[in-house]
Structures are given as C-alpha cells and as structure tokens.
Design an enzyme around this catalytic site. Structure first.
Site, PDB file in Angstrom:
ATOM      1  N   GLU A 217     -27.181  -7.957 -33.056  1.00  0.00           N
ATOM      2  CA  GLU A 217     -27.054  -8.521 -34.401  1.00  0.00           C
ATOM      3  C   GLU A 217     -28.438  -8.820 -34.982  1.00  0.00           C
ATOM      4  OE1 GLU A 217     -24.004 -11.604 -34.564  1.00  0.00           O
ATOM      5  OE2 GLU A 217     -22.486 -10.133 -34.041  1.00  0.00           O
ATOM      6  N   GLU A 352     -18.420  -5.638 -30.237  1.00  0.00           N
ATOM      7  CA  GLU A 352     -17.825  -6.968 -30.462  1.00  0.00           C
ATOM      8  C   GLU A 352     -16.702  -6.794 -31.476  1.00  0.00           C
ATOM      9  OE1 GLU A 352     -20.394 -10.356 -31.107  1.00  0.00           O
ATOM     10  OE2 GLU A 352     -21.922  -9.568 -29.736  1.00  0.00           O
TER      11      GLU A 352
HETATM   12  O1  AHR Z   1     -18.999 -13.318 -29.439  1.00  0.00           O
HETATM   13  C1  AHR Z   1     -19.594 -14.496 -29.928  1.00  0.00           C
HETATM   14  C2  AHR Z   1     -20.811 -14.234 -30.795  1.00  0.00           C
HETATM   15  O2  AHR Z   1     -20.402 -13.573 -31.951  1.00  0.00           O
HETATM   16  C3  AHR Z   1     -21.868 -13.338 -30.226  1.00  0.00           C
HETATM   17  O3  AHR Z   1     -22.806 -14.013 -29.468  1.00  0.00           O
HETATM   18  C4  AHR Z   1     -22.546 -12.790 -31.442  1.00  0.00           C
HETATM   19  O4  AHR Z   1     -23.149 -11.548 -31.195  1.00  0.00           O
HETATM   20  C5  AHR Z   1     -21.439 -12.766 -32.472  1.00  0.00           C
HETATM   21  O5  AHR Z   1     -21.818 -13.218 -33.696  1.00  0.00           O
END
Ligand code: AHR
Length: 553
Positions: A217, A352
């Site tokens: 991110e 994610e």
């Molecule tokens: O999964 C939780 C968090 O969500 C992670 O650390 C991050 O990459 C995302 O924003």
C-alpha cells in the site's frame, strides 16, 4: 485502502439488527421437475489455468493473528509443532492452502527482518505499527516481541504445506536490507555470511523464497507516495536483487480499489524509462475491501461500516453487491495495465480482499480487527473466489485478509480454542479448482429482488465458475437469494455425466456462524447424486454455496 488514521479509529455506530431466520427449507438439494434456472458449462471454451495461488492466505503482525492465532509457544498446553498451533497447521493442509503472505500489510513497511532472527531471548522488543489502532491492546500485540520471525515463518510454511510470499519494507529501510533478506533466505548453503547465520538459526538449506512484495500500500501506510514516485522507488529496489537457483517473482504495490490513476501512472512511469522492465514485474497487487453498507450515504470509513453479526436483508445484499465489484476492478485495472504493457507481462495479484465490518463481533475481546464471519461471508467469499476463477488468465495470486483472527478469516483461535469459519469451509470446498482449467459457464437465473431504502432493487441471480481437470469437472455456484430456492438444470456441452457429488454450505439462519462453543453450526454437507445422461436437475437452496463434482464421459 484508506489512510491509516481513518481506519484505526473505532466506530461507535451500532446498526439496528433484524432477525432473519428463514423457514427451514434447505439442507441439500432434491431432484426437481419444474426449473427456473439453467447452467451450461462449455468445456471447450477455456478461460485459463486456475493458479493454485489464488487460494492463498495472508498473515500480519496485527492483533491476535500471529501471537495466539499462529504462535502459541513451544511450552504451551495448546498442541503445537515447535510453538506453532497444530490445529491450524492441520486445517491449512486440509484446505490445501498453497501460499502465505507475511509479515504484512502495513506492518511490513515498519519491519526490520533482522529483529526477528537469532536467539529468541536476544531479539529486540519494538513498538508495533498497529500501536494506535489497537484500543485494548495486550502487551504482545502492542509491543512486538519478535518471537515469531523469518525462521518461524518458514517452519510454519513447511508444516502447513505452503509456499512463502514475503512482503519487504520499502518505506523505512534501504534497498540493501531487502537484498540482504533475500540473501538470508535464498543464498546457497555455505555461500554467504547470511547463509551461515541461517544455518546457525536452524536451516542449512536455503528457503528458496520466490515471491517478494516490494512495499505494501505504497499509496498510504507504505510511504504516501504518488504512483510515479513509487515507480521510481520500485525501479531502484529491483534494479538488482540477488537471484540464485530459482527466479524471483517480484510483486509491486498496486491500487486501492478503483484507483485507476495509481495503475496508469505507475505503468506509464515504468514504460517511460523502459518497457522491457515489465518483464521483471510478476504481479501488480490490488487491495479491495468491501465495507460501505451506507447505500451511498457516506464515504466515511467508520460511519459506512456495518455489523458482522447483526444485519438485515439489505445489508446482506449490500455487502455482496460491494464484493461483486471485484469483477469490474479486475477488468478495469487489467485494461489500464494493458494500455502500457500490451503483452500483459504483469499479472494481477489481489493480496488483500474481504468484507470489513465495524468492531464488536470478535470472539476474543481485544483482538484488533478480528470479526466473526457468518454464512453471509461464506457466500461473499465464494463469489470472490468464483470471480478469480473466471479471470484465471489475469489473476496469478490472491489472499483474503487474513488467515486467522482478523477480517475475512478462515479460522478463529484463542488459547486452546479453535474453529473453522464458514469462510474456511468455502476455501475447503473450492480447493478442487486449484490447477484446473477454468471453462466458460453460462448461468441464467432470476435476479434477487428486494427493497433498498424503500425502493425496488435487484441483485444478480446465481453466479459461479467451473473448471476441468482431465474428466473431472467442478462447478461452484452461489445462490445469494435470502429465501428462494433455484430449481436448476445443469448441462455440460458435448459431454455426458457419469457421476455427481454435491456439497452444500447453507443454514436456515442467515446470521449463522461457528464459534468456539459451536464449532459446527455451519458445515458443508456432501451427498452423491444419481446422475447419468446429459443433464442434472436439482434444487439450489437459498443463501447457499454449492459445489458439484462431476465425472464426464
Ligand atoms: O489487513 C489489515 C490492513 O489493511 C493491512 O495491514 C493493510 O495493508 C490494509 O490496509
């Protein structure tokens, strides 16, 4: 996906909950005569090979994921393999988890891997990235003991049957530390000082880690870069990385949701320097969380979220609707990537994904970001996995957030308690797709009609995917309708069906979930169907995930 500040604040909003227990017309399909739906599988129309890695998982040093979820310690009364929770390892093998991403998430860009190796009592204690987010922290969650580090992770991978996928720190360490981590993991026995350190820490043989994320991110917690700035950093970090026996697969930090600009500007900047650099990038990592149940009323990350356990019919459809955006995100980013990388050297990664609800449903009080998945999340996850299957030509790897005690988790664990969530059961059912050829499937079913803020609305009828390996065809389908069974005729073009087994995951209560006290409230049921001929006709219950395993003749 959002600024760190925004998502570490806890929401105070509590949604009004409506009981939604459906009449008990379910538990298995029955042969039926009148049909309202049709599924035709087209084995000759191959969409791509389904990478097993789209059934991947994700672990971060956050809340109760590592400490308690994975790591219980060698001297724990909880059955363990060298300190790692045994029940989790067994469950991961059962669902054929192929790959695990680690150590984050946002944590990754604050992590120095050196802290997590060597004698446990000598490892430094650090402030965890998630210090602020965890409102009721335990010491271990708040202040990182580094008891679980690279070598423990590698043992975890080996014991669970997974390949490691490491996300490296691009924000707060120099590129040299990235190279050194690769060297520690991959340099041949006896070749380097770090190979010696690895041997002293228990592994003479290299770990041969192939997948490396270069930042996480990077548009947010990973450095607040612009896409063009990140492209420059990415080029610098990857201009040289030590490669040994096996080639590396480098994964770049992709967009948040529908941030098309992030994709275009990164690809444009890479191409501006040298288009052949696309050959050195294996994956482009999209992150997509479904959280906004406000039906357009707000974009505020706290205000827009709903409750994991208390929801009405609108919330049921709304989170599925949000989840279903995944398809357009895959298609949209793929198109944007292709504007610069016309031969699509770079594939998509979705490392994610999942539904994100407000705090309050955690099985273990104080476990930051933990939520209790229900039948709704099983249907949501099945829809997501079907979407990946349908885009097998584009998506090389995916993982929900996260494996245990987190958002869209297949497992929950605390001390000597453990359970497989409905999401875990979906992963188990869908494992049959891994490595098979995704084939086009045409589904026609009545849309689900419902009231959305007092106005008529509809959601997609049944949705699914099919795959073929030799003569074995696997069809997975969800019926998202909260109350209507779909009488469905299924055929496979050009083939006859020799045998069929059907697995159903559903429940009479839309809110049904598994817990430490009731581990088997939602479990899949399998039965063999009497099948021969060109078609099968069966009833697909409402709010259900179905798998049909057919042998073709
Ligand atoms: O999964 C939780 C968090 O969500 C992670 O650390 C991050 O990459 C995302 O924003």
């Amino acid at each position: 996906m959002i600024g760190r500040r925004e998502f570490i604040r806890n929401s105070a909003v509590s949604a009004a909950a409506l009981a939604l227990v459906r009449p008990a017309k379910l538990a298995g399909a029955v042969a039926s005569t009148g049909t309202d739906s049709r599924i035709e599988v087209l084995p000759d129309e191959v969409l791509g090979t389904i990478s097993p890695n789209i059934y991947g998982q994700f672990l971060e040093h956050i809340g109760g994921v590592i400490y308690d979820g994975v790591w219980v310690g060698e001297n724990s009364k909880v059955p363990n393999v060298g300190g790692i929770r045994k029940e989790l390892l067994d469950a991961m093998r059962a669902m054929k988890a192929p790959i695990v991403r680690y150590p984050g998430g946002c944590f990754a860009d604050s992590y120095d891997w050196h802290d997590g190796i060597g004698p446990a009592d000598k490892r430094p204690k650090r402030t965890n990235f998630w210090l602020e987010g965890d409102s009721t922290p335990t010491q271990e969650h708040h202040y990182e003991s580094n008891r679980f580090g690279t070598d423990e992770f590698m043992r975890f991978c080996k014991a669970s049957g997974c390949e490691p996928y490491i996300s490296a720190n691009l924000r707060s360490l120099p590129a040299e530390d990235f190279y050194r981590w690769v060297e520690y993991c991959n340099s041949p026995a006896g070749s380097t000082t770090l190979a010696g350190a690895r041997a002293a820490n228990g592994s003479v043989d290299p770990y041969n880690v192939r997948y490396w994320g270069v930042g996480n991110e990077s548009w947010g917690c990973g450095g607040n870069f612009t896409a063009a700035e990140y492209a420059v950093e990415f080029r610098r970090f990857t201009a040289w990385v030590p490669q040994y026996e096996k080639p590396l697969s480098l994964i770049a930090s992709g967009p948040n949701s529908d941030d098309w600009q992030w994709t275009r500007q990164f690809f444009e900047e890479i191409a501006r320097k040298d288009k052949s650099l696309f050959e050195t990038i294996s994956g482009w990592a999209l992150h997509y969380y479904s959280w906004n149940l406000s039906r357009g009323r707000t974009q505020d990350f706290d205000q827009g979220k709903g409750d994991a356990l208390k929801f009405d019919t609108q919330d049921w459809y709304e989170i599925l609707r949000e989840g279903n955006r995944l398809e357009s995100l895959i298609e949209g980013h793929w198109q944007a990537m292709g504007e610069f990388d016309s031969t699509h050297e770079v594939k998509l990664v979705v490392d994610e994904w999942g539904a994100w609800y407000k705090p309050g449903s955690e099985q273990t009080a104080g476990n930051f970001l933990e939520q209790t998945p229900t039948l709704r999340d099983a249907v949501f996850s099945a829809m997501s996995l079907d979407t990946f299957n349908r885009h097998a030509d584009k998506v090389m790897l995916a993982s929900p957030a996260q494996l245990v005690n987190c958002l869209n988790s297949p497992f929950l664990a605390h001390e000597d308690n453990f359970c497989v969530t409905p999401i875990g059961h979906v992963f188990g059912m869908y494992a049959a797709h891994q490595g098979a050829q995704s084939v086009r499937t045409v589904i026609s079913a009545p849309e689900a009609s419902y009231q959305r803020d007092g106005k008529p609305a509809s959601f997609v009828g049944m949705q699914g995917s099919a795959s073929l390996l030799n003569k074995n065809l696997v069809l997975t389908v969800v019926n998202p309708h909260v109350s209507e069974t779909r009488e469905t005729e299924i055929s496979v073009r050009g083939a006859s069906i020799g045998s069929a087994a059907m697995t159903i995951l559903t429940h009479s209560d839309l809110h049904a979930h598994n817990s430490f006290a009731q581990r088997d409230e939602v479990t899949p049921q399998t039965k063999t169907l009497a099948a021969s001929g060109k078609t099968i006709t069966l009833s697909v219950p409402p709010a259900c995930v179905m798998k049909l395993a057919l042998t073709l003749i």
